[in-house]
Design a protein around this motif. Sequence first.
Motif, PDB file in Angstrom:
ATOM      1  N   GLU A  49       0.831  -1.204   0.000  1.00  7.38           N
ATOM      2  CA  GLU A  49       0.000   0.000   0.000  1.00  7.38           C
ATOM      3  C   GLU A  49       0.864   1.251   0.000  1.00  7.38           C
ATOM      4  N   ASP A  50       1.980   1.219   0.720  1.00  6.67           N
ATOM      5  CA  ASP A  50       2.876   2.375   0.746  1.00  6.67           C
ATOM      6  C   ASP A  50       3.464   2.637  -0.637  1.00  6.67           C
ATOM      7  N   GLU A  51       3.893   1.586  -1.313  1.00  6.60           N
ATOM      8  CA  GLU A  51       4.488   1.765  -2.639  1.00  6.60           C
ATOM      9  C   GLU A  51       3.477   2.358  -3.618  1.00  6.60           C
ATOM     10  N   THR A  52       2.244   1.903  -3.533  1.00  3.47           N
ATOM     11  CA  THR A  52       1.203   2.456  -4.405  1.00  3.47           C
ATOM     12  C   THR A  52       0.954   3.920  -4.082  1.00  3.47           C
ATOM     13  N   GLN A  53       0.935   4.266  -2.813  1.00  3.83           N
ATOM     14  CA  GLN A  53       0.765   5.672  -2.413  1.00  3.83           C
ATOM     15  C   GLN A  53       1.930   6.515  -2.916  1.00  3.83           C
ATOM     16  N   PHE A  54       3.142   5.959  -2.874  1.00  2.86           N
ATOM     17  CA  PHE A  54       4.311   6.703  -3.349  1.00  2.86           C
ATOM     18  C   PHE A  54       4.182   7.047  -4.834  1.00  2.86           C
TER      19      PHE A  54
END
Length: 305
Positions: free
Chosen positions: A72-77
């Motif tokens: 989820e963090d990578e997608t937000q980035f």
Amino acid sequence: MIAGAVDTSHRQHPLHERSTDLYAALLGGNGKITDGWPSIDQWADSLETMFENNKGTISVSCAEWGLPNNSEDETQFIKDAIYQAEKSSGVDARFILSIVMQESKGCVRVQTTNNGVANPGLMQSHEGFGSCNDNGLVQNPCPRSEILQMILDGVEGTPAGPGLKALIAQEGGTADVTSYYKAARAYNSGAVASSGNLGQGGATHCYVSDVANRLMGWTDGPSLCAPHSIGQLSAAHWDSDSSAGHTERNGTSTTTTARIFAQTHGSSSSSLSAPSTPIVQSSVAWTSARVSHSSTSLACRRKGN
């Protein structure tokens, strides 16, 4: 709002009112709204809306290549990086996301392709610096800084080749939406064909039609574009729900469009799956082919020409 928009009352409702798996139009010709191509006010209303609708695809995008899917963090980035690139370059964030989705479906660990020129990262940029899969050396997690670099490589360009910012300027600038469509063609194949037809030239013939449909809300449903016949169309042709019985401005009816594709579709490419799905009612049925992502982008990249 761009001046010169054509009457769109016969077309699909805005993004939030229609299914996001809908491929709304076969977009042939030169990218002009006078020939039926979408104006900016027909794009998704914001990056937030467009990104949310693509999240499902992004979340499983790496599995296609047997790689760990995004966190989820990578997608937000990715979204954060797109906003940052929009601010620094002036390139519309929605257009940036459409290219990301066309090139990698948002997989942060997508492999580098090389057909004479290395195309790494989320935007498969021209010999870019950003990658979380460098010759099989996979980074998991993929750092925020690397994700930002992938987006900047594609938008701002690299020493080896231009990015979206330079290509849009080269094609006339952001005042005319056609410049975005021409820039997409040049980003994929290196140049617009001498004919001006965005379904012709090198690399992926359906690239610009697909990108424009993404801008209008299409996510991961079937593509109705046949790569070996899209270049024969001289204007846009909208789907049966929005244009059944409608005669296009160039005088070509949707029934004629169906006949053109029935006559030219031929045998499917080995990279396509081909469900026989008629999308308009006519005396001559034509089929749509869903183009796998690997064939629409990663396997058919520009060669630096």
